[in-house]
Scaffold this motif. Structure first.
Motif, PDB file in Angstrom:
ATOM      1  N   PHE A 160       0.855  -1.207  -0.083  1.00  0.00           N
ATOM      2  CA  PHE A 160      -0.041  -0.240   0.076  1.00  0.00           C
ATOM      3  C   PHE A 160       0.882   1.242  -0.007  1.00  0.00           C
ATOM      4  CE2 PHE A 160      -2.321   3.408   2.080  1.00  0.00           C
ATOM      5  CZ  PHE A 160      -3.414   3.500   1.447  1.00  0.00           C
ATOM      6  N   ARG A 161       2.019   1.257   0.689  1.00  0.00           N
ATOM      7  CA  ARG A 161       2.814   2.335   0.644  1.00  0.00           C
ATOM      8  C   ARG A 161       3.245   2.596  -0.696  1.00  0.00           C
ATOM      9  NH1 ARG A 161       8.805   3.729   1.127  1.00  0.00           N
ATOM     10  NH2 ARG A 161       9.037   5.020   2.687  1.00  0.00           N
ATOM     11  N   SER A 162       3.843   1.595  -1.414  1.00  0.00           N
ATOM     12  CA  SER A 162       4.138   1.788  -2.876  1.00  0.00           C
ATOM     13  C   SER A 162       3.129   2.204  -3.613  1.00  0.00           C
ATOM     14  CB  SER A 162       4.953   0.429  -3.291  1.00  0.00           C
ATOM     15  OG  SER A 162       5.827  -0.127  -2.483  1.00  0.00           O
ATOM     16  N   ARG A 163       1.988   1.841  -3.603  1.00  0.00           N
ATOM     17  CA  ARG A 163       0.991   2.372  -4.359  1.00  0.00           C
ATOM     18  C   ARG A 163       0.678   3.838  -3.817  1.00  0.00           C
ATOM     19  NH1 ARG A 163       2.138  -2.146  -5.095  1.00  0.00           N
ATOM     20  NH2 ARG A 163       3.621  -0.761  -6.079  1.00  0.00           N
ATOM     21  N   CYS A 188      -5.509   0.556 -11.532  1.00  0.00           N
ATOM     22  CA  CYS A 188      -5.562   0.023 -10.111  1.00  0.00           C
ATOM     23  C   CYS A 188      -6.492  -1.132 -10.182  1.00  0.00           C
ATOM     24  CB  CYS A 188      -6.116   1.007  -9.251  1.00  0.00           C
ATOM     25  SG  CYS A 188      -4.701   2.056  -8.356  1.00  0.00           S
ATOM     26  N   TYR A 189      -7.879  -0.885 -10.662  1.00  0.00           N
ATOM     27  CA  TYR A 189      -8.839  -1.844 -10.742  1.00  0.00           C
ATOM     28  C   TYR A 189      -8.186  -3.114 -11.536  1.00  0.00           C
ATOM     29  CZ  TYR A 189     -13.422  -4.111 -11.024  1.00  0.00           C
ATOM     30  OH  TYR A 189     -14.495  -4.972 -10.926  1.00  0.00           O
ATOM     31  N   ILE A 235     -10.194  -9.539  -5.618  1.00  0.00           N
ATOM     32  CA  ILE A 235      -9.471  -8.973  -4.655  1.00  0.00           C
ATOM     33  C   ILE A 235     -10.080  -7.536  -4.261  1.00  0.00           C
ATOM     34  CG2 ILE A 235      -7.142  -7.956  -4.049  1.00  0.00           C
ATOM     35  CD1 ILE A 235      -7.212 -10.878  -4.126  1.00  0.00           C
ATOM     36  N   TYR A 236     -10.571  -6.952  -5.183  1.00  0.00           N
ATOM     37  CA  TYR A 236     -10.975  -5.489  -4.736  1.00  0.00           C
ATOM     38  C   TYR A 236     -12.443  -5.885  -3.809  1.00  0.00           C
ATOM     39  CZ  TYR A 236     -13.778  -1.216  -4.702  1.00  0.00           C
ATOM     40  OH  TYR A 236     -14.306  -0.105  -4.153  1.00  0.00           O
ATOM     41  N   GLN A 237     -13.390  -6.756  -4.015  1.00  0.00           N
ATOM     42  CA  GLN A 237     -14.386  -7.068  -3.242  1.00  0.00           C
ATOM     43  C   GLN A 237     -13.974  -7.435  -1.940  1.00  0.00           C
ATOM     44  OE1 GLN A 237     -17.536  -6.291  -4.166  1.00  0.00           O
ATOM     45  NE2 GLN A 237     -16.866  -5.449  -6.297  1.00  0.00           N
ATOM     46  N   GLU A 238     -12.897  -8.342  -1.888  1.00  0.00           N
ATOM     47  CA  GLU A 238     -12.310  -8.919  -0.642  1.00  0.00           C
ATOM     48  C   GLU A 238     -11.856  -7.751   0.499  1.00  0.00           C
ATOM     49  OE1 GLU A 238      -8.405 -11.461   0.898  1.00  0.00           O
ATOM     50  OE2 GLU A 238      -9.523 -12.169  -1.109  1.00  0.00           O
ATOM     51  N   VAL A 239     -11.190  -6.838  -0.309  1.00  0.00           N
ATOM     52  CA  VAL A 239     -10.669  -5.728   0.318  1.00  0.00           C
ATOM     53  C   VAL A 239     -11.746  -4.863   0.960  1.00  0.00           C
ATOM     54  CG1 VAL A 239      -9.454  -3.662   0.067  1.00  0.00           C
ATOM     55  CG2 VAL A 239      -8.548  -5.721  -0.752  1.00  0.00           C
ATOM     56  N   MET A 240     -12.606  -4.536  -0.114  1.00  0.00           N
ATOM     57  CA  MET A 240     -13.728  -3.798   0.273  1.00  0.00           C
ATOM     58  C   MET A 240     -14.477  -4.308   1.531  1.00  0.00           C
ATOM     59  SD  MET A 240     -17.060  -2.522  -1.871  1.00  0.00           S
ATOM     60  CE  MET A 240     -17.952  -3.931  -1.625  1.00  0.00           C
ATOM     61  N   ASP A 284      -2.062 -13.117   1.482  1.00  0.00           N
ATOM     62  CA  ASP A 284      -1.881 -13.593   0.398  1.00  0.00           C
ATOM     63  C   ASP A 284      -2.086 -12.305  -0.669  1.00  0.00           C
ATOM     64  OD1 ASP A 284      -4.483 -13.614   0.507  1.00  0.00           O
ATOM     65  OD2 ASP A 284      -4.849 -15.120  -0.679  1.00  0.00           O
ATOM     66  N   LYS A 285      -1.542 -12.500  -1.701  1.00  0.00           N
ATOM     67  CA  LYS A 285      -1.753 -11.332  -2.975  1.00  0.00           C
ATOM     68  C   LYS A 285      -1.855 -10.019  -2.539  1.00  0.00           C
ATOM     69  CE  LYS A 285      -4.357 -14.788  -5.672  1.00  0.00           C
ATOM     70  NZ  LYS A 285      -5.664 -15.056  -6.331  1.00  0.00           N
ATOM     71  N   GLU A 286      -0.426  -9.963  -1.769  1.00  0.00           N
ATOM     72  CA  GLU A 286      -0.509  -8.342  -1.096  1.00  0.00           C
ATOM     73  C   GLU A 286      -0.283  -7.313  -2.180  1.00  0.00           C
ATOM     74  OE1 GLU A 286       1.365 -11.095  -0.165  1.00  0.00           O
ATOM     75  OE2 GLU A 286       1.305 -11.410   1.904  1.00  0.00           O
ATOM     76  N   THR A 287       0.098  -7.665  -3.287  1.00  0.00           N
ATOM     77  CA  THR A 287       0.444  -6.591  -4.397  1.00  0.00           C
ATOM     78  C   THR A 287      -1.066  -6.252  -4.634  1.00  0.00           C
ATOM     79  OG1 THR A 287       2.577  -7.496  -5.065  1.00  0.00           O
ATOM     80  CG2 THR A 287       1.318  -5.843  -6.566  1.00  0.00           C
ATOM     81  N   GLU A 288      -1.702  -7.063  -5.192  1.00  0.00           N
ATOM     82  CA  GLU A 288      -3.137  -7.014  -5.497  1.00  0.00           C
ATOM     83  C   GLU A 288      -3.898  -6.083  -4.643  1.00  0.00           C
ATOM     84  OE1 GLU A 288      -1.457  -9.904  -6.091  1.00  0.00           O
ATOM     85  OE2 GLU A 288      -1.558 -10.520  -7.795  1.00  0.00           O
ATOM     86  N   LYS A 289      -3.694  -6.530  -3.273  1.00  0.00           N
ATOM     87  CA  LYS A 289      -4.607  -5.759  -2.194  1.00  0.00           C
ATOM     88  C   LYS A 289      -4.162  -4.465  -2.016  1.00  0.00           C
ATOM     89  CE  LYS A 289      -5.833 -10.202   0.137  1.00  0.00           C
ATOM     90  NZ  LYS A 289      -5.471 -11.161   1.012  1.00  0.00           N
ATOM     91  N   GLY A 290      -2.774  -4.284  -2.157  1.00  0.00           N
ATOM     92  CA  GLY A 290      -2.363  -2.756  -2.024  1.00  0.00           C
ATOM     93  C   GLY A 290      -2.935  -1.840  -3.056  1.00  0.00           C
ATOM     94  N   TYR A 291      -3.274  -2.465  -4.384  1.00  0.00           N
ATOM     95  CA  TYR A 291      -3.954  -1.534  -5.484  1.00  0.00           C
ATOM     96  C   TYR A 291      -5.369  -1.590  -5.079  1.00  0.00           C
ATOM     97  CZ  TYR A 291      -0.263  -1.580  -8.798  1.00  0.00           C
ATOM     98  OH  TYR A 291       0.990  -1.392  -9.541  1.00  0.00           O
ATOM     99  N   GLY A 292      -5.778  -2.705  -4.502  1.00  0.00           N
ATOM    100  CA  GLY A 292      -7.259  -2.586  -4.221  1.00  0.00           C
ATOM    101  C   GLY A 292      -7.552  -1.743  -3.042  1.00  0.00           C
TER     102      GLY A 292
END
Length: 160
Positions: A43-46, A66-67, A74-79, A91-99
């Protein structure tokens, strides 16, 4: 949408909004040392990268990027985690950072009245709504918010 319509709903200060959302993220990180969290690092990187991307390619294009990186699942999981103060899985930390970044920006757009509540769960509809005459104002109004997210993430999370 005129600036007066935006200000009627968007009374919450952008810096305070960023602080509140960042605190929510910290609550959802399931690690004792939050600064070492892989999701936090991503998330810091994003938070450092995406404001520049918004300036370079445009607001809607950057959020679409981002999407695309997060993916709908992943977006729905994060939301869901952020909405219900659940824990983000490791898991899938990069994708979660974007989400996370996308969700926070859409949440802020909702706070200031640029997108509807139901658009938080439908990023494509949110982007369609923004591109239809609101992109320039959205880009301007989001700057102090994303700048604060960047400052907070740099202060708390380690670099990748």
């Amino acid at each position: 949408m005129s600036a007066s319509n935006v200000s009627e709903k968007g009374t919450k200060d952008p810096v305070l909004s960023a602080i509140d959302m960042f605190n929510l993220l910290l609550q959802c990180i399931d690690e004792e040392d939050k600064g070492k969290s892989e999701v936090g690092k991503k998330f810091r990187s994003r938070s450092r990268e995406l404001p520049g991307l918004i300036e370079d390619v445009g607001f809607t294009s950057a959020l679409s990027f981002c999407y695309g990186k997060a993916g709908n699942g992943i977006y729905q999981e994060v939301m869901d985690a952020l909405t219900n103060k659940g824990k983000l899985s490791k898991d899938k930390e990069t994708e979660k950072g974007y989400g996370i970044y996308l969700y926070f920006v859409l949440k802020r757009l909702n706070e200031i009245g640029l997108i509807k509540d139901d658009h938080l769960g439908e990023p494509v509809e949110a982007l369609r709504s923004v591109i239809n005459g609101k992109e320039r104002i959205a880009s301007r109004l989001i700057r102090p918010f994303v700048a604060q997210l960047k400052r907070l993430s740099e202060a708390v999370f380690e670099a990748e």
